[in-house]
Design a protein around this motif. Structure first.
Motif, PDB file in Angstrom:
ATOM      1  N   CYS A 194       0.858  -1.195   0.000  1.00 44.58           N
ATOM      2  CA  CYS A 194       0.000   0.000   0.000  1.00 44.58           C
ATOM      3  C   CYS A 194       0.888   1.238   0.000  1.00 44.58           C
ATOM      4  N   THR A 195       0.876   1.976  -1.095  1.00 46.48           N
ATOM      5  CA  THR A 195       1.712   3.171  -1.243  1.00 46.48           C
ATOM      6  C   THR A 195       1.057   4.394  -0.611  1.00 46.48           C
ATOM      7  N   LYS A 196       1.802   5.454  -0.548  1.00 44.97           N
ATOM      8  CA  LYS A 196       1.303   6.685   0.059  1.00 44.97           C
ATOM      9  C   LYS A 196       0.181   7.296  -0.758  1.00 44.97           C
ATOM     10  N   ASP A 197       0.252   7.171  -2.083  1.00 49.66           N
ATOM     11  CA  ASP A 197      -0.775   7.736  -2.947  1.00 49.66           C
ATOM     12  C   ASP A 197      -1.793   6.681  -3.393  1.00 49.66           C
ATOM     13  N   CYS A 198      -2.009   5.650  -2.587  1.00 50.26           N
ATOM     14  CA  CYS A 198      -2.997   4.609  -2.920  1.00 50.26           C
ATOM     15  C   CYS A 198      -4.382   5.229  -3.024  1.00 50.26           C
TER      16      CYS A 198
END
Length: 201
Positions: free
Chosen positions: A17-21
């Motif tokens: 899960c990325t920061k810009d998900c």
């Protein structure tokens, strides 16, 4: 979300899960069922494309609609939320019909009460000799006296009025009609009332 807990979508899809998900703001990790049902009906890639095409301020409402539609599709795979909307519309139509019937029944009851009150008022007016009933009674009596006056002479009218004066025990002519024929009847109305015995002497 960096090194934190992944969102429900990334956890289900088993990816980082990325920061810009794009799913993270709408599918928190503590509600995995929310994304699972949307993913099952629409697919994660389709949901991602739809959210990317929308302004940020509208994505929350879009996710709520997708969740509602997905739940409706699980309950009714054929019609989905359209079936629920049709069901509610039918209920509204039935309630409107019941309301119209109830309003018609109330109107009928009100009309019956008004009709009954009007009949009672007419009966009281006739009994009291006043109002519309009293006027009708007075006009009928006047017409009868006029018809009798045309058939007989003035002297006979006087005798008839005096004999049937309203002041007597068996009188049928009201006192306001006395004096109609003139002569003895007028004297009985304007001055000292004549005794009934005077008619026979």
């Amino acid at each position: 979300m960096g090194g934190g807990s992944p969102c429900a979508s990334c956890k289900l899809l088993r990816r980082r899960c990325t920061k810009d998900c794009i799913f993270a703001p709408f599918f928190p990790a503590d509600d995995p069922h929310k994304f699972a049902i949307v993913h099952k009906v629409f697919g994660a890639s389709n949901v991602s494309k739809m959210l990317q095409e929308l302004p940020v301020q509208q994505r929350g409402d879009a996710v709520s609609s997708l969740v509602y539609e997905a739940n409706a599709r699980m309950r009714d795979p054929v019609y989905g939320c359209v079936g629920a909307i049709s069901f509610l519309q039918n209920q509204v139509s039935q309630l409107q019909m019941q309301l119209a019937v109830a309003q018609a029944e109330i109107l009928c009851i009100q009309m019956q009460h008004q009709r009954g009150a009007g009949d009672d008022a007419d009966a009281v007016a006739v009994a009291a000799g006043g109002g519309a009933g009293g006027d009708h009674h007075h006009q009928t009596m006047m017409a009868a006296v006029q018809q009798h006056h045309q058939m007989v002479g003035p002297g006979d009218v006087d005798a008839f009025l005096m004999q049937n004066a309203g002041g007597g025990a068996g009188g049928i002519i009201p006192s306001q009609l006395m004096g109609y024929g003139g002569g003895a009847a007028a004297a009985g109305a304007m001055g000292e009332p004549l005794k009934r015995e005077s008619l026979w002497t």
